[in-house]
Design a protein around this motif. Structure first.
Motif, PDB file in Angstrom:
ATOM      1  N   PHE A  84       0.869  -1.172   0.000  1.00 16.40           N
ATOM      2  CA  PHE A  84       0.000   0.000   0.000  1.00 16.40           C
ATOM      3  C   PHE A  84       0.905   1.221   0.000  1.00 16.40           C
ATOM      4  O   PHE A  84       1.223   1.802   1.037  1.00 16.40           O
ATOM      5  CB  PHE A  84      -0.924  -0.008   1.220  1.00 16.40           C
ATOM      6  CG  PHE A  84      -1.951   1.092   1.203  1.00 16.40           C
ATOM      7  CD1 PHE A  84      -2.935   1.128   0.230  1.00 16.40           C
ATOM      8  CD2 PHE A  84      -1.941   2.100   2.157  1.00 16.40           C
ATOM      9  CE1 PHE A  84      -3.884   2.142   0.204  1.00 16.40           C
ATOM     10  CE2 PHE A  84      -2.878   3.117   2.156  1.00 16.40           C
ATOM     11  CZ  PHE A  84      -3.856   3.127   1.166  1.00 16.40           C
ATOM     12  N   ASP A  85       1.353   1.591  -1.184  1.00 14.38           N
ATOM     13  CA  ASP A  85       2.340   2.667  -1.310  1.00 14.38           C
ATOM     14  C   ASP A  85       2.018   3.611  -2.457  1.00 14.38           C
ATOM     15  O   ASP A  85       2.900   4.323  -2.944  1.00 14.38           O
ATOM     16  CB  ASP A  85       3.740   2.070  -1.520  1.00 14.38           C
ATOM     17  CG  ASP A  85       3.810   1.145  -2.722  1.00 14.38           C
ATOM     18  OD1 ASP A  85       2.767   0.923  -3.371  1.00 14.38           O
ATOM     19  OD2 ASP A  85       4.899   0.614  -3.002  1.00 14.38           O
ATOM     20  N   GLY A  86       0.757   3.661  -2.893  1.00 11.53           N
ATOM     21  CA  GLY A  86       0.392   4.478  -4.040  1.00 11.53           C
ATOM     22  C   GLY A  86      -0.124   5.857  -3.706  1.00 11.53           C
ATOM     23  O   GLY A  86      -0.603   6.570  -4.588  1.00 11.53           O
ATOM     24  N   LEU A  87      -0.043   6.278  -2.420  1.00  7.32           N
ATOM     25  CA  LEU A  87      -0.508   7.603  -2.000  1.00  7.32           C
ATOM     26  C   LEU A  87       0.691   8.416  -1.517  1.00  7.32           C
ATOM     27  O   LEU A  87       0.707   8.957  -0.412  1.00  7.32           O
ATOM     28  CB  LEU A  87      -1.557   7.489  -0.896  1.00  7.32           C
ATOM     29  CG  LEU A  87      -2.985   7.101  -1.295  1.00  7.32           C
ATOM     30  CD1 LEU A  87      -3.060   5.663  -1.773  1.00  7.32           C
ATOM     31  CD2 LEU A  87      -3.946   7.288  -0.119  1.00  7.32           C
ATOM     32  N   PHE A  99      -0.700  -6.590   4.478  1.00  5.14           N
ATOM     33  CA  PHE A  99       0.312  -5.647   4.023  1.00  5.14           C
ATOM     34  C   PHE A  99       1.720  -6.098   4.412  1.00  5.14           C
ATOM     35  O   PHE A  99       1.958  -6.569   5.524  1.00  5.14           O
ATOM     36  CB  PHE A  99       0.065  -4.261   4.618  1.00  5.14           C
ATOM     37  CG  PHE A  99      -1.331  -3.739   4.401  1.00  5.14           C
ATOM     38  CD1 PHE A  99      -1.756  -3.384   3.137  1.00  5.14           C
ATOM     39  CD2 PHE A  99      -2.222  -3.632   5.455  1.00  5.14           C
ATOM     40  CE1 PHE A  99      -3.039  -2.909   2.928  1.00  5.14           C
ATOM     41  CE2 PHE A  99      -3.505  -3.169   5.264  1.00  5.14           C
ATOM     42  CZ  PHE A  99      -3.921  -2.802   3.995  1.00  5.14           C
ATOM     43  N   THR A 100       2.643  -5.936   3.474  1.00  4.27           N
ATOM     44  CA  THR A 100       4.070  -6.027   3.775  1.00  4.27           C
ATOM     45  C   THR A 100       4.738  -4.658   3.693  1.00  4.27           C
ATOM     46  O   THR A 100       5.828  -4.474   4.232  1.00  4.27           O
ATOM     47  CB  THR A 100       4.778  -6.991   2.804  1.00  4.27           C
ATOM     48  OG1 THR A 100       4.572  -6.552   1.457  1.00  4.27           O
ATOM     49  CG2 THR A 100       4.209  -8.401   2.952  1.00  4.27           C
ATOM     50  N   VAL A 101       4.066  -3.723   3.001  1.00  2.12           N
ATOM     51  CA  VAL A 101       4.582  -2.350   2.879  1.00  2.12           C
ATOM     52  C   VAL A 101       3.416  -1.376   3.046  1.00  2.12           C
ATOM     53  O   VAL A 101       2.381  -1.530   2.393  1.00  2.12           O
ATOM     54  CB  VAL A 101       5.249  -2.112   1.504  1.00  2.12           C
ATOM     55  CG1 VAL A 101       5.630  -0.652   1.347  1.00  2.12           C
ATOM     56  CG2 VAL A 101       6.469  -3.001   1.335  1.00  2.12           C
ATOM     57  N   VAL A 102       3.560  -0.407   3.942  1.00  2.37           N
ATOM     58  CA  VAL A 102       2.627   0.711   4.063  1.00  2.37           C
ATOM     59  C   VAL A 102       3.466   1.982   4.064  1.00  2.37           C
ATOM     60  O   VAL A 102       4.256   2.214   4.983  1.00  2.37           O
ATOM     61  CB  VAL A 102       1.780   0.634   5.346  1.00  2.37           C
ATOM     62  CG1 VAL A 102       0.926   1.884   5.496  1.00  2.37           C
ATOM     63  CG2 VAL A 102       0.889  -0.602   5.324  1.00  2.37           C
ATOM     64  N   GLU A 103       3.319   2.782   3.008  1.00  7.35           N
ATOM     65  CA  GLU A 103       4.148   3.974   2.855  1.00  7.35           C
ATOM     66  C   GLU A 103       3.281   5.171   2.466  1.00  7.35           C
ATOM     67  O   GLU A 103       2.576   5.133   1.451  1.00  7.35           O
ATOM     68  CB  GLU A 103       5.224   3.748   1.797  1.00  7.35           C
ATOM     69  CG  GLU A 103       6.260   2.698   2.171  1.00  7.35           C
ATOM     70  CD  GLU A 103       7.303   2.506   1.089  1.00  7.35           C
ATOM     71  OE1 GLU A 103       7.130   3.114   0.006  1.00  7.35           O
ATOM     72  OE2 GLU A 103       8.270   1.767   1.320  1.00  7.35           O
ATOM     73  N   TYR A 123       4.374  -9.427   7.812  1.00  6.67           N
ATOM     74  CA  TYR A 123       5.434  -8.642   8.436  1.00  6.67           C
ATOM     75  C   TYR A 123       5.660  -7.351   7.659  1.00  6.67           C
ATOM     76  O   TYR A 123       5.904  -7.387   6.446  1.00  6.67           O
ATOM     77  CB  TYR A 123       6.711  -9.478   8.466  1.00  6.67           C
ATOM     78  CG  TYR A 123       7.916  -8.763   9.020  1.00  6.67           C
ATOM     79  CD1 TYR A 123       8.026  -8.506  10.387  1.00  6.67           C
ATOM     80  CD2 TYR A 123       8.949  -8.356   8.182  1.00  6.67           C
ATOM     81  CE1 TYR A 123       9.135  -7.853  10.892  1.00  6.67           C
ATOM     82  CE2 TYR A 123      10.062  -7.707   8.686  1.00  6.67           C
ATOM     83  CZ  TYR A 123      10.146  -7.458  10.046  1.00  6.67           C
ATOM     84  OH  TYR A 123      11.239  -6.809  10.544  1.00  6.67           O
ATOM     85  N   MET A 124       5.559  -6.207   8.321  1.00  7.76           N
ATOM     86  CA  MET A 124       5.764  -4.914   7.678  1.00  7.76           C
ATOM     87  C   MET A 124       7.126  -4.299   8.010  1.00  7.76           C
ATOM     88  O   MET A 124       7.535  -3.344   7.385  1.00  7.76           O
ATOM     89  CB  MET A 124       4.668  -3.927   8.089  1.00  7.76           C
ATOM     90  CG  MET A 124       3.276  -4.272   7.619  1.00  7.76           C
ATOM     91  SD  MET A 124       2.099  -2.921   7.863  1.00  7.76           S
ATOM     92  CE  MET A 124       2.205  -2.673   9.640  1.00  7.76           C
ATOM     93  N   GLY A 125       7.780  -4.778   9.006  1.00 11.99           N
ATOM     94  CA  GLY A 125       9.079  -4.223   9.394  1.00 11.99           C
ATOM     95  C   GLY A 125       8.953  -3.235  10.527  1.00 11.99           C
ATOM     96  O   GLY A 125       9.543  -3.416  11.578  1.00 11.99           O
ATOM     97  N   ASP A 126       8.192  -2.163  10.329  1.00 12.62           N
ATOM     98  CA  ASP A 126       7.983  -1.185  11.385  1.00 12.62           C
ATOM     99  C   ASP A 126       6.771  -0.331  11.049  1.00 12.62           C
ATOM    100  O   ASP A 126       6.195  -0.421   9.978  1.00 12.62           O
ATOM    101  CB  ASP A 126       9.214  -0.306  11.609  1.00 12.62           C
ATOM    102  CG  ASP A 126       9.574   0.494  10.352  1.00 12.62           C
ATOM    103  OD1 ASP A 126       8.673   1.168   9.802  1.00 12.62           O
ATOM    104  OD2 ASP A 126      10.739   0.447   9.941  1.00 12.62           O
ATOM    105  N   GLY A 143       2.999 -11.875  -3.942  1.00 17.48           N
ATOM    106  CA  GLY A 143       2.958 -10.495  -3.542  1.00 17.48           C
ATOM    107  C   GLY A 143       4.098 -10.049  -2.659  1.00 17.48           C
ATOM    108  O   GLY A 143       3.968  -9.060  -1.966  1.00 17.48           O
ATOM    109  N   LEU A 144       5.227 -10.781  -2.596  1.00 20.23           N
ATOM    110  CA  LEU A 144       6.341 -10.362  -1.765  1.00 20.23           C
ATOM    111  C   LEU A 144       6.913  -9.048  -2.261  1.00 20.23           C
ATOM    112  O   LEU A 144       7.068  -8.829  -3.467  1.00 20.23           O
ATOM    113  CB  LEU A 144       7.432 -11.430  -1.790  1.00 20.23           C
ATOM    114  CG  LEU A 144       7.190 -12.701  -0.958  1.00 20.23           C
ATOM    115  CD1 LEU A 144       8.296 -13.696  -1.235  1.00 20.23           C
ATOM    116  CD2 LEU A 144       7.108 -12.394   0.507  1.00 20.23           C
ATOM    117  N   SER A 145       7.249  -8.178  -1.334  1.00 17.13           N
ATOM    118  CA  SER A 145       7.914  -6.944  -1.710  1.00 17.13           C
ATOM    119  C   SER A 145       9.363  -7.241  -2.065  1.00 17.13           C
ATOM    120  O   SER A 145       9.871  -8.340  -1.849  1.00 17.13           O
ATOM    121  CB  SER A 145       7.857  -5.946  -0.553  1.00 17.13           C
ATOM    122  OG  SER A 145       8.571  -6.452   0.561  1.00 17.13           O
TER     123      SER A 145
END
Length: 563
Positions: free
Chosen positions: A328-331, A347-351, A369-372, A410-412
């Protein structure tokens, strides 16, 4: 009922007090309008009409009023071959056996309603201009290619198979396509919708194209369709909310130029401040789309930025139940959310690196896992999240722990790199473990063999260092006279001989069992067995024992000659 006609063929309908329309119940009533070019008044054809054809005179061109035909069970055909202008509305509804309509109307000043005519099949109306108030169509296929604008709503319910509005450029109300069977909706010139744009429960809809759409004054809703991709390349502003839900085949959503959602200053022509849902807020929803993997709004800067949260409803950004949406990084340009954020998924990425202000709470949950959650933690620490903040993920699903996998691929990028490193290290450790286990097993096996030999009275000789095929003879051990006598008797026959037993017989050393005085030495220093009476076995005496005594001292000289 009196009827007056003038020489110029203008006819005026006179109606009784309290009745605003002239009712036609048979073909005889139509004869009263013979030769009229214009009828002033409302024409109404209702259930009392007894014929199967409603056939107007060819001279009729104008109706100054409404034209309505409804609930006529026997009616099959409507024919007004030269009727071009209706200043009021055109309503054709609930005529269950109606199959054919000929109405070459070019100008319509009221509303257009054509519904409930199950056998109509197809209707082409040549309406042009921008005089329509509302359009409600259903239960047939329609061609309204000449309509340029609609002052009110465009409502398409149960429209069959196709709908064409090639010239439509503006709708002063909303556009509603619900429960239709159309496969494509592509108004090429439609640039503005003052209220909602709602497409719902259109299971056959696979193509949706809005190449010219620039603004939607209300909510943009796309739900329960089978489109695979949504794009509105020129859409710059949405006045209220966005809702993409339960689209089984939808994979990508792209708003290339969308700058604001819920912005009063977005150039909206009409806006209904009272149009909000029961919970008191508007929503930006992306939920229940099973294969959605990308949401792109690169220019979106604000959600509800112009609203006063104390006086007017706030917004919520809700992204949930989209199992294939990992990144989820398109905004990336979003700065302000005048409301709350709720993200729940895989989600693996939220940016959202440009985000600086959230006026309500934030909840982020990921089964992966998102990391942080540093983006939201920093906003909270700096006072830019005015409500509560809760951000959690599944750290056990970290790719570095080998716990995350995706059937949808869907792995980042970072997760893929982690998986690669983990697999490489794991492979090295596995090979090292196999080698270690083999060497340990080999040592244990060798140790077990030595133990068995020692228990049987043997000791392992030291391996010779010489490379000669023959080992150097070993000196005879010091033995008692009795043992020496027995040994000499055994060797009396002359040179050393190998009396081997048959292969089928078991060879066993029982020298220690029969003579406990014999000490353990090298495997070559084993005296021949004695008989139960204590004497050596005489030459020629039958025996199953193998003579493993060492050769005499002069064996090498006797066999090879002097060196």
């Amino acid at each position: 009922m009196p009827f007056y006609a003038s020489v110029d063929k203008y006819c005026t309908v006179s109606t009784p007090p309290g009745n605003s329309s002239y009712s036609i119940s048979s073909s005889d009533d139509l004869h009263k309008f013979s030769g009229c070019t214009t009828i002033t008044g409302t024409i109404s054809v209702g259930p009392d009409f007894v014929d199967d054809t409603l056939n107007f005179d060819e001279a009729l061109k104008n109706v100054v009023g409404d034209f309505s035909v409804g609930s006529v069970g026997r009616l099959q055909r409507i024919n007004a071959p030269n009727l071009s202008n209706i200043t009021g509305g055109l309503n054709i509804t609930s005529n269950t056996n109606l199959t054919n309509v000929t109405l070459p109307v070019h100008i319509l000043g009221g509303s257009l309603t054509i519904l409930g005519n199950d056998k109509l099949g197809f209707l082409s109306l040549l309406i042009v201009g921008d005089f329509l108030h509302n359009i409600s169509l259903g239960d047939a296929s329609f061609n309204l290619s000449g309509i340029q604008s609609v002052a009110g709503d465009l409502n398409l319910t149960r429209v069959h198979d196709s709908f064409t509005v090639g010239s439509l450029s503006a709708v002063g109300g909303g556009v509603y396509l619900e429960a239709t069977t159309i496969k494509s909706f592509s108004p090429p010139k439609l640039s503005g919708i003052d209220k909602d744009f709602r497409l719902a429960k259109n299971g056959n809809l696979t193509i949706l194209s809005l190449p010219s759409l620039q603004y939607v004054g209300g909510t943009l809703e796309i739900s329960e369709t089978n489109i695979t991709h949504f794009t509105a390349p020129k859409l710059g502003a949405i006045g209220e909310g966005v809702d993409f839900s339960l689209n089984e085949e939808l994979r990508t959503i792209e708003f290339a130029t969308l700058g604001s959602i819920g912005a009063l200053s977005g150039g909206i022509k009409g806006f209904d401040l009272d149009d909000k849902n029961e919970t008191g807020y508007h929503a930006v929803n992306f939920w229940g789309n099973n294969v959605l993997n990308n949401i792109s709004m690169p220019e979106l800067k604000s959600i509800g930025a112009d609203w006063d949260p104390e006086a007017l409803p706030w917004w919520t950004l809700n992204v949930t139940m989209n199992p294939e949406l990992f990144d989820f990084d398109g905004l990336r340009s979003l700065q302000t959310i005048n409301g709350s954020v709720y993200l729940n998924g895989s989600f693996t990425v939220v940016e959202m690196f440009s985000l600086t202000n959230i006026t309500h709470s934030v909840v982020v949950n990921s089964s992966n896992y998102m990391g942080d959650c540093s983006i939201f933690e920093e906003l909270k620490d700096n006072g830019h999240i005015q409500g509560s903040m809760n951000c959690t993920d599944n750290h056990y699903a970290s790719p570095y722990l080998g716990g995350y996998s995706s059937s949808g691929g869907g792995l980042s990028k970072g997760a893929k790199a982690g998986v690669g490193v983990g697999v490489t290290i794991g492979g090295i450790l596995l090979i090292a473990g196999i080698i270690f286990a083999f060497m340990r097993w080999r040592r244990r096996r060798r140790g077990a063999q030595v133990k068995v030999l020692q228990e049987d009275g043997y000791s392992m000789p030291e391996l010779p260092r010489a490379t000669n095929a023959y080992l150097a003879p070993q000196p005879l051990p010091q033995v008692s006279p009795l043992e020496a006598d027995s040994s000499q008797q055994h060797l009396a026959g002359g040179a050393y001989r190998d009396i081997s037993p048959p292969r089928s017989l078991l060879t066993r050393d029982v020298s220690r069992e029969l003579n406990p005085k014999v000490g353990g030495g090298h495997m070559g220093d084993i005296s021949p067995p004695t008989s139960p009476r204590g004497r050596g076995i005489e030459r020629g005496e039958a025996s199953s024992w193998r003579d493993v005594s060492p050769p005499p001292p002069n064996y090498e000289a006797a066999t090879h000659g002097p060196r």
